[in-house]
Every structure is written in structure tokens, then in C-alpha cells.
Design a protein around this motif. Structure first.
Motif, PDB file in Angstrom:
ATOM      1  N   GLU A  57      15.602 -23.756 -18.196  1.00 55.65           N
ATOM      2  CA  GLU A  57      14.647 -24.675 -17.579  1.00 55.65           C
ATOM      3  C   GLU A  57      13.486 -24.971 -18.527  1.00 55.65           C
ATOM      4  OE1 GLU A  57      14.550 -26.158 -14.428  1.00 55.65           O
ATOM      5  OE2 GLU A  57      16.621 -25.478 -14.188  1.00 55.65           O
ATOM      6  N   VAL A  58      12.872 -26.143 -18.335  1.00 52.40           N
ATOM      7  CA  VAL A  58      11.656 -26.472 -19.077  1.00 52.40           C
ATOM      8  C   VAL A  58      10.469 -26.438 -18.131  1.00 52.40           C
ATOM      9  CG1 VAL A  58      12.705 -27.818 -20.929  1.00 52.40           C
ATOM     10  CG2 VAL A  58      12.130 -28.935 -18.761  1.00 52.40           C
ATOM     11  N   ASP A  59       9.299 -26.533 -18.714  1.00 51.73           N
ATOM     12  CA  ASP A  59       8.046 -26.418 -17.993  1.00 51.73           C
ATOM     13  C   ASP A  59       7.062 -27.347 -18.693  1.00 51.73           C
ATOM     14  OD1 ASP A  59       5.373 -25.488 -17.343  1.00 51.73           O
ATOM     15  OD2 ASP A  59       6.253 -23.634 -16.612  1.00 51.73           O
ATOM     16  N   ALA A  60       6.272 -28.098 -17.922  1.00 56.26           N
ATOM     17  CA  ALA A  60       5.335 -29.040 -18.533  1.00 56.26           C
ATOM     18  C   ALA A  60       4.277 -28.356 -19.383  1.00 56.26           C
ATOM     19  CB  ALA A  60       4.666 -29.881 -17.452  1.00 56.26           C
ATOM     20  N   ALA A  61       4.035 -27.062 -19.158  1.00 51.00           N
ATOM     21  CA  ALA A  61       3.065 -26.348 -19.988  1.00 51.00           C
ATOM     22  C   ALA A  61       3.500 -26.296 -21.450  1.00 51.00           C
ATOM     23  CB  ALA A  61       2.855 -24.933 -19.461  1.00 51.00           C
ATOM     24  N   LEU A  62       4.788 -26.504 -21.701  1.00 54.70           N
ATOM     25  CA  LEU A  62       5.277 -26.513 -23.084  1.00 54.70           C
ATOM     26  C   LEU A  62       4.701 -27.677 -23.881  1.00 54.70           C
ATOM     27  CD1 LEU A  62       9.011 -25.718 -22.265  1.00 54.70           C
ATOM     28  CD2 LEU A  62       7.335 -24.127 -23.250  1.00 54.70           C
ATOM     29  N   LEU A  63       4.205 -28.701 -23.202  1.00 54.89           N
ATOM     30  CA  LEU A  63       3.583 -29.830 -23.891  1.00 54.89           C
ATOM     31  C   LEU A  63       2.336 -29.410 -24.658  1.00 54.89           C
ATOM     32  CD1 LEU A  63       3.928 -32.477 -21.038  1.00 54.89           C
ATOM     33  CD2 LEU A  63       5.130 -32.520 -23.244  1.00 54.89           C
ATOM     34  N   VAL A  64       1.784 -28.253 -24.317  1.00 49.87           N
ATOM     35  CA  VAL A  64       0.560 -27.778 -24.964  1.00 49.87           C
ATOM     36  C   VAL A  64       0.843 -27.190 -26.344  1.00 49.87           C
ATOM     37  CG1 VAL A  64      -1.317 -26.093 -24.730  1.00 49.87           C
ATOM     38  CG2 VAL A  64      -0.550 -27.386 -22.740  1.00 49.87           C
ATOM     39  N   LEU A  65       2.081 -26.821 -26.629  1.00 50.04           N
ATOM     40  CA  LEU A  65       2.379 -26.107 -27.879  1.00 50.04           C
ATOM     41  C   LEU A  65       1.852 -26.800 -29.126  1.00 50.04           C
ATOM     42  CD1 LEU A  65       4.027 -24.382 -25.916  1.00 50.04           C
ATOM     43  CD2 LEU A  65       5.922 -24.421 -27.549  1.00 50.04           C
ATOM     44  N   PRO A  66       2.060 -28.118 -29.296  1.00 53.11           N
ATOM     45  CA  PRO A  66       1.482 -28.759 -30.485  1.00 53.11           C
ATOM     46  C   PRO A  66      -0.047 -28.820 -30.432  1.00 53.11           C
ATOM     47  CG  PRO A  66       3.261 -30.077 -29.561  1.00 53.11           C
ATOM     48  CD  PRO A  66       2.907 -29.040 -28.542  1.00 53.11           C
ATOM     49  N   GLN A  67      -0.620 -28.922 -29.246  1.00 50.63           N
ATOM     50  CA  GLN A  67      -2.073 -29.027 -29.128  1.00 50.63           C
ATOM     51  C   GLN A  67      -2.779 -27.780 -29.620  1.00 50.63           C
ATOM     52  OE1 GLN A  67      -3.461 -30.380 -25.249  1.00 50.63           O
ATOM     53  NE2 GLN A  67      -1.562 -31.493 -24.879  1.00 50.63           N
ATOM     54  N   VAL A  68      -2.125 -26.636 -29.517  1.00 48.83           N
ATOM     55  CA  VAL A  68      -2.752 -25.384 -29.948  1.00 48.83           C
ATOM     56  C   VAL A  68      -2.291 -24.960 -31.338  1.00 48.83           C
ATOM     57  CG1 VAL A  68      -3.069 -24.617 -27.577  1.00 48.83           C
ATOM     58  CG2 VAL A  68      -0.988 -23.955 -28.803  1.00 48.83           C
ATOM     59  N   GLY A  69      -1.472 -25.793 -31.982  1.00 49.54           N
ATOM     60  CA  GLY A  69      -1.097 -25.530 -33.368  1.00 49.54           C
ATOM     61  C   GLY A  69       0.135 -24.689 -33.574  1.00 49.54           C
ATOM     62  N   PHE A  70       0.905 -24.429 -32.521  1.00 49.95           N
ATOM     63  CA  PHE A  70       2.101 -23.605 -32.721  1.00 49.95           C
ATOM     64  C   PHE A  70       3.191 -24.361 -33.468  1.00 49.95           C
ATOM     65  CE2 PHE A  70       6.243 -21.899 -31.430  1.00 49.95           C
ATOM     66  CZ  PHE A  70       6.086 -20.574 -31.828  1.00 49.95           C
ATOM     67  N   CYS A  71       3.313 -25.645 -33.216  1.00 46.82           N
ATOM     68  CA  CYS A  71       4.282 -26.473 -33.929  1.00 46.82           C
ATOM     69  C   CYS A  71       3.721 -27.881 -34.040  1.00 46.82           C
ATOM     70  CB  CYS A  71       5.641 -26.490 -33.213  1.00 46.82           C
ATOM     71  SG  CYS A  71       5.596 -27.201 -31.548  1.00 46.82           S
ATOM     72  N   ALA A  72       4.343 -28.685 -34.873  1.00 46.97           N
ATOM     73  CA  ALA A  72       3.896 -30.063 -35.040  1.00 46.97           C
ATOM     74  C   ALA A  72       4.373 -30.923 -33.866  1.00 46.97           C
ATOM     75  CB  ALA A  72       4.423 -30.634 -36.348  1.00 46.97           C
ATOM     76  N   PRO A  73       3.635 -31.989 -33.519  1.00 46.07           N
ATOM     77  CA  PRO A  73       4.079 -32.859 -32.425  1.00 46.07           C
ATOM     78  C   PRO A  73       5.453 -33.477 -32.652  1.00 46.07           C
ATOM     79  CG  PRO A  73       1.790 -33.303 -32.990  1.00 46.07           C
ATOM     80  CD  PRO A  73       2.316 -32.387 -34.050  1.00 46.07           C
ATOM     81  N   SER A 126       0.763 -34.846 -16.834  1.00 47.74           N
ATOM     82  CA  SER A 126       1.025 -36.214 -17.272  1.00 47.74           C
ATOM     83  C   SER A 126       0.076 -36.617 -18.401  1.00 47.74           C
ATOM     84  CB  SER A 126       0.891 -37.167 -16.086  1.00 47.74           C
ATOM     85  OG  SER A 126       1.832 -36.849 -15.074  1.00 47.74           O
ATOM     86  N   PHE A 127      -1.188 -36.178 -18.318  1.00 52.64           N
ATOM     87  CA  PHE A 127      -2.123 -36.434 -19.424  1.00 52.64           C
ATOM     88  C   PHE A 127      -1.693 -35.683 -20.684  1.00 52.64           C
ATOM     89  CE2 PHE A 127      -5.238 -37.572 -15.999  1.00 52.64           C
ATOM     90  CZ  PHE A 127      -5.522 -38.856 -16.450  1.00 52.64           C
ATOM     91  N   TRP A 128      -1.136 -34.469 -20.523  1.00 55.87           N
ATOM     92  CA  TRP A 128      -0.629 -33.744 -21.695  1.00 55.87           C
ATOM     93  C   TRP A 128       0.500 -34.524 -22.373  1.00 55.87           C
ATOM     94  CZ3 TRP A 128      -0.046 -28.337 -18.931  1.00 55.87           C
ATOM     95  CH2 TRP A 128      -1.320 -27.781 -18.753  1.00 55.87           C
ATOM     96  N   LEU A 129       1.316 -35.203 -21.570  1.00 59.62           N
ATOM     97  CA  LEU A 129       2.387 -36.016 -22.150  1.00 59.62           C
ATOM     98  C   LEU A 129       1.797 -37.193 -22.914  1.00 59.62           C
ATOM     99  CD1 LEU A 129       5.401 -36.419 -22.512  1.00 59.62           C
ATOM    100  CD2 LEU A 129       5.434 -37.697 -20.353  1.00 59.62           C
ATOM    101  N   VAL A 130       0.693 -37.750 -22.440  1.00 55.18           N
ATOM    102  CA  VAL A 130       0.000 -38.804 -23.195  1.00 55.18           C
ATOM    103  C   VAL A 130      -0.394 -38.291 -24.578  1.00 55.18           C
ATOM    104  CG1 VAL A 130      -2.093 -40.218 -23.312  1.00 55.18           C
ATOM    105  CG2 VAL A 130      -0.878 -39.986 -21.144  1.00 55.18           C
ATOM    106  N   VAL A 131      -0.959 -37.093 -24.614  1.00 56.95           N
ATOM    107  CA  VAL A 131      -1.358 -36.499 -25.895  1.00 56.95           C
ATOM    108  C   VAL A 131      -0.149 -36.365 -26.819  1.00 56.95           C
ATOM    109  CG1 VAL A 131      -2.349 -34.455 -27.005  1.00 56.95           C
ATOM    110  CG2 VAL A 131      -3.282 -35.260 -24.830  1.00 56.95           C
ATOM    111  N   GLN A 132       0.946 -35.868 -26.268  1.00 58.63           N
ATOM    112  CA  GLN A 132       2.160 -35.680 -27.063  1.00 58.63           C
ATOM    113  C   GLN A 132       2.700 -37.018 -27.575  1.00 58.63           C
ATOM    114  OE1 GLN A 132       3.830 -33.293 -28.433  1.00 58.63           O
ATOM    115  NE2 GLN A 132       5.610 -34.511 -29.028  1.00 58.63           N
TER     116      GLN A 132
END
Length: 597
Positions: free
Chosen positions: A467-483, A528-534
Motif C-alpha cells: 500500500e501507499v500513503d500520501a505522507a510519502l509525498l513529503v520524502l523529497p521535501q525533507v531531502g531524502f530523495c529528489a522529486p 493534496s497540497f503536498w502533491l502540488v509541491v511534488q
């Protein structure tokens, strides 16, 4: 019948807040703090639970409303067959500490614009979450009437209008012609004190307007979606306690995530995660002083053994947030139970230390000097999480099912040690940096191996699931991986496939049973705003702008967003205004501006 959540506007004195409906009824007010018991609770029931209604006698009157500039002075304009009038609703901001002023005020100024308009004033006071009908008596004079109400520790004084008993409530009428003004005020004070002096309404309105506007004028933002960003930052300030620095997650409790269901929670507390993210948003727009105030709050709240840290506290840093159910409030549209307190205070959420260190690192980068205790606190938090790296947790969404190793939580642990390493190398602070670097590397390897489904090509909600989770959209925002990391692009594709509803994003699939709760919920606006960032960061600027326009269009007429949005009934859901929704809006606007530069 319940008023739609999006029909409410917020009043705030930065210690507590009131919600005013389009029809001119104040249906929610807790005094003297955000998390105090309500004196108006119609939001979670009906008129019987308490409200203060002020509207024209003409049943065909039509209203429009807006805040006066960048303030929380709500101006409702009423047009009737006989004339036009305005009601200006304000909670005066007093910069003195509440321990000194010992009062909370609500002012309702009625201004005649044209013709003559008669208003009906109806006040039903219900103290202690509608568990106490107050003892009421008339006071004052014919020219200066007062109504005084007392129950237990609380007292209210209504001034400026004569009212008469009306079925355990009080009603009266007043009229204004063009050019006339009438001021009504309601003042809370401790019942063991004498009623405070009447306010100089002209003076406090001018002072409050200047206070809000000067704060807004300091906002550093010249990019796209400027008005949305300014209003969102103002709402974040309105949810920040003037005296303690605690930032509450929302002004309400128990507005349902699922109408008629049990997903009803009390958000009038300070979540370290939400407050840390709010702090980052404020720092990025010029409010470094807020960082100092919040860091001081954090030091007080966590003081002692880092192993005793909670993920949520009371406004003063209280630890006892005992969750219980109220029978005196039937719930919004019958959504029961109504809860006060929040059992999440007892959960372990591994991501929180990462968010806290991220915010403190942002403050450090912005120039906030270390205090005698700030860096030692961060080191203590790191030592604590290092001792329980393998412990499953309840995750960012506070699941009430079995704890798991959530990928987002594991990444935020990585963030905690990553920011600690940066603090040593870039700011010259001391610490066991080699150990931190080793833990960081081990976490990264673990996440790559267990938090990523190589066969399906996406990160997963928790170890051992696909399963996926929308919190995973944060990973690039915190520098774990590139967008544009292929793993992230695969994750976005899976989120679009499984978590999207009418273009908006759910947190996760509730049908999997991960959260241990019955019922379902609606798309979560912050996600949904996190997806905008991504989208913006990965080269999909047109998609980012289209989704951002859609999301900003969901705000109500005064710019407020709740927690979720019902795409079928086209209405707000969940507690309001939701700090996480608004700070995510700010971050999304910044991401679009950066991508457009």
C-alpha cells in the motif's frame, strides 16, 4: 439543522476563537482559551447548546461578508427591503498577559448604511460544554443595560442592548438608521472577580485592526497566490496562543471526518508536528521572532527526560489530555461521540522528532541563536530515539490499530540524524557526529530495502505491505530523495491510481483496516497540497497550478479551509480552520513560485 462547516468565519484574539455563521450566529466559543469549555456549543448540536445570534428581523435579508483588510474584523453586510446595515464582529487583541487582563471580549458593532434596519438579538448561554445553565440577572440602567450570567468559575456580561427572558435564553431588538452605530459587547471574566470595566470600543477596534494589519505587513511574500498565502499565515497566527507560544492544530473539536460517523477528534492542542511545520512556514516568510517564542514553549513542554516526550501537549505544555466523551453535545449532524482531550498523547509517533529538529534547524539557518538549553534538548531527543530505533509506531496519521514501521516515520528518523549532522558540520555544534552519520546511513539502507517495493516501483506505507500513503509525498521535501527520483515518480503514479478522488488525495485507503477505526473519510487537503509541491518540483508545473487553483477554490468566502473535503457533497469536513491545511497551502504556493522562477 447544522450549518455547513464552510459557512463559518473565525474570530480570534490569539488566546481563543469564535466561529460566526453566515446567518450572524456565533455558534462556537470556548473561554478563556482555545481548549477551555464552551459557552456557545451550537456547532456541535443546535441552539440548545448555546449561541449568540444577531441578524435582521427581515427573514428575506441577504448577507455578504469579508474581513476588513488583513485582519480578523469580520464585516457582514445585510441588505433588507427597508435598508442596508453592517455588523462588525471583533475579538479585541490585548497584548498584556491574560493573567493580568482576566477577560475575553466579543464586540458586535451594528452600523447603519442606508434606510433603517431592525435587528433581532438572541443570546443563549450554556456554560461547560452545555452542562450548566447559568444564573442570570439584569443590571445596569435603562440607558446602559447589562445582563450578567454566572455558573461555576465562569461569568459573562452582555452590554449595549436590552434583552428579556425567552425560554432559558434572552432576546431583544435594536434598530439602526443610516449613519447610526450601536455597540454590543459580551465579556467573559472569572466569576469570583467583579465584572470588568466596559471597553472603549472605538479605541480597541482601532488598536486591534492596527495589530493585525501591522503583523500582516511584515509577511515576506511577493509570489503567486499572494492573498491565499497572507490569509493562511494570518490564520496560523490566529491559532497561536499570545502568551505561551503554543500553536493549536484547529479551533474546534469533533467536527467529523465522516458525517454521522465516529472519526471525531479534539484538535485544540499543540501537536509538535503541526506546530513545527507551522514554525517552518512562518520562518520562511520573515517571522524569526515566532521561532524564539515557540522554541521556548518547546523547551518548557519537553523539559525533563526526553523519553517522556509526548507528541501533543496542552497550550501551556500540559501533559494530561485525557480523552473522554461528552453526552451534553450531540455532535455535528449527529456525529457522535463528541470528544474532549486526545488519546494520541499516549502514542509513540516516531516521525515527530524529525519534524522538531527540522524546524529547529530552519530557525538556526535563519539566524536564531542557540539558547543554553536548545542544542542540549536536541541532543537528548536524538539519544532517546537512537535507543528505540527498531520500535514500531502509530505514524503521522495516529492510527489506532497495531503499530507498524511506517516508511514516512523511518524517513523522519533519518531526517533527525541528518539535521543533527548538518548542525555539527555547518554550525559548529558538538555531538557524536560519527555515530549519527552511521545511524543515518543504516536508516537509509533499511528504507531502501524495506520501505520500497522494487517490483511495483514505489515506496510503501509501511514495511511488509504494498500500500501507499500520501505522507510519502513529503520524502523529497525533507531531502531524502529528489522529486524526480524514479522511486518517487513511481510513488506518485501509485498515489494517483489508488488514493485520488475527483482529483484530490486521500491519506491512505481506510478499507485496509490499518487505522483500526470504522467508517471512512474524505480527501485530506494537506495531502493534496503536498502533491502540488511534488508536481511543481518534478517538472509538472501545469498540473501543479491546476491542482492549486482547484484547492484554493475550495476555501470558503473568507479564505478558511478545514481538514478534509467531501467531493460528492461539495462541502468541508473535519475540524476548522485546520493549521495543517493552511501551512501546506503556503508551502505549495512557494513551490509553484520556485518552479516558475
Amino acid at each position: 439543522m447544522s450549518v455547513p462547516i464552510e459557512d463559518y468565519a473565525l474570530l480570534s484574539d490569539c488566546r481563543t476563537a469564535a466561529l460566526v455563521s453566515r446567518d450572524g450566529s456565533i455558534d462556537w466559543l470556548c473561554v478563556p482559551r482555545f481548549d477551555s469549555a464552551s459557552v456557545f456549543g451550537a456547532l456541535l448540536g443546535d441552539e440548545e447548546q448555546g449561541c449568540w445570534s444577531l441578524r435582521p428581523a427581515d427573514p428575506e435579508a441577504v448577507s455578504t461578508r469579508a474581513y476588513a483588510g488583513d485582519t480578523f474584523e469580520l464585516v457582514t453586510r445585510w441588505e433588507t427591503a427597508e435598508g442596508v446595515a453592517e455588523v462588525h464582529d471583533v475579538m479585541p487583541v490585548d497584548k498584556r498577559h491574560l493573567d493580568v487582563v482576566r477577560r475575553v471580549d466579543l464586540i458586535r458593532r451594528v452600523v447603519g448604511i442606508s434606510g433603517r434596519v431592525e435587528f433581532v438579538n438572541h443570546l443563549r448561554m450554556r456554560f461547560d460544554y452545555a452542562r450548566a445553565i447559568p444564573w442570570v440577572r439584569q443590571a445596569g440602567t435603562a440607558d446602559a443595560p447589562e445582563l450578567r450570567a454566572i455558573a461555576g468559575p465562569d461569568a459573562l456580561v452582555l452590554r449595549g442592548v436590552a434583552v428579556a427572558p425567552d425560554d432559558h435564553a434572552h432576546s431583544g431588538r435594536l434598530a439602526v438608521a443610516a449613519g447610526e452605530t450601536r455597540d454590543l459587547s459580551l465579556t467573559w471574566h472569572p466569576s469570583h472577580h467583579a465584572p470588568p470595566e466596559q471597553l472603549d470600543v472605538d479605541a480597541v477596534l482601532a488598536q486591534t485592526t492596527q495589530w493585525w494589519q501591522s503583523w500582516a505587513d511584515r509577511i515576506e511574500h511577493g509570489g503567486v497566490y499572494h492573498d491565499d498565502v497572507v490569509r493562511s499565515l494570518l490564520l496560523l497566527r490566529a491559532l497561536s496562543h499570545q502568551d505561551t507560544g503554543g500553536i493549536v492544530a484547529a479551533a474546534t473539536t469533533s467536527l467529523p471526518e465522516h458525517f454521522g460517523g465516529v472519526r471525531n477528534w479534539d484538535y485544540r492542542f499543540v501537536w509538535l508536528r503541526d506546530a513545527a511545520l507551522t514554525l517552518q512556514a512562518l520562518i520562511e516568510h520573515g517571522f524569526i521572532g515566532v521561532a524564539h517564542h515557540w522554541r521556548t514553549w518547546l523547551l518548557r513542554a519537553i523539559a525533563g527526560d526526553a523519553g517522556q516526550m509526548q507528541i501533543v501537549y496542552g497550550i501551556d505544555g500540559e501533559r494530561d489530555l485525557w480523552e473522554r466523551e461528552l453526552k451534553s453535545l450531540p455532535g455535528y449532524e449527529g456525529s457522535a461521540p463528541v470528544r474532549i482531550g486526545n488519546g494520541a498523547a499516549e502514542q509513540y509517533q516516531a516521525d515527530v522528532v524529525g519534524e522538531v529538529l527540522l524546524a529547529l534547524g530552519a530557525a538556526r539557518d535563519a539566524g536564531l541563536e542557540e539558547s543554553a538549553f536548545s542544542w542540549p534538548l536536541e541532543r537528548a531527543l536524538l539519544a532517546h530515539v537512537a535507543e528505540q530505533l527498531d520500535r514500531p509506531d502509530n505514524g503521522i496519521w495516529e492510527i489506532r490499530g497495531e503499530p507498524r514501521k511506517f516508511t514516512h516515520s523511518r524517513v523522519m528518523l533519518w531526517v533527525a540524524f541528518d539535521r543533527a549532522v548538518q548542525a555539527v558540520h555547518e554550525h559548529g555544534l558538538d555531538g557524536p557526529v560519527e555515530r549519527w552519520e552511521r545511524i543515518r546511513a543504516e536508516l537509509e539502507a533499511e528504507i531502501d530495502a524495506q520501505g520500497y517495493d522494487a517490483e511495483r516501483g514505489h515506496f510503501v506505507q509501511s514495511y511488509g505491505t504494498s500500500e501507499v500513503d500520501a505522507a510519502l509525498l513529503v520524502l523529497p521535501q525533507v531531502g531524502f530523495c529528489a522529486p524526480d527520483d524514479p522511486r518517487m515518480l513511481g510513488t506518485v503514479a501509485e498515489i494517483e491510481r489508488t488514493l485520488m478522488a475527483d482529483g484530490l488525495v486521500h491519506r491512505y485507503r481506510t478499507t485496509t483496516g490499518v487505522d483500526g477505526l470504522a467508517g471512512h473519510e474524505h480527501p485530506f487537503l494537506a495531502c493534496s497540497f503536498w502533491l502540488v509541491v511534488q508536481y511543481a518540483a518534478s517538472g509538472r508545473l501545469a498540473d501543479a497550478t491546476a491542482l492549486m487553483d482547484r484547492l484554493c477554490g475550495l476555501a470558503n468566502d473568507v479564505g478558511m479551509l478545514s481538514e478534509e473535503y467531501d467531493v460528492h457533497a461539495h462541502r468541508h469536513a473535519g475540524n476548522t480552520p485546520q493549521a495543517l491545511s493552511h501551512l501546506a497551502l503556503v508551502r505549495a504556493a512557494d513551490a509553484i513560485a520556485a518552479a516558475s522562477a
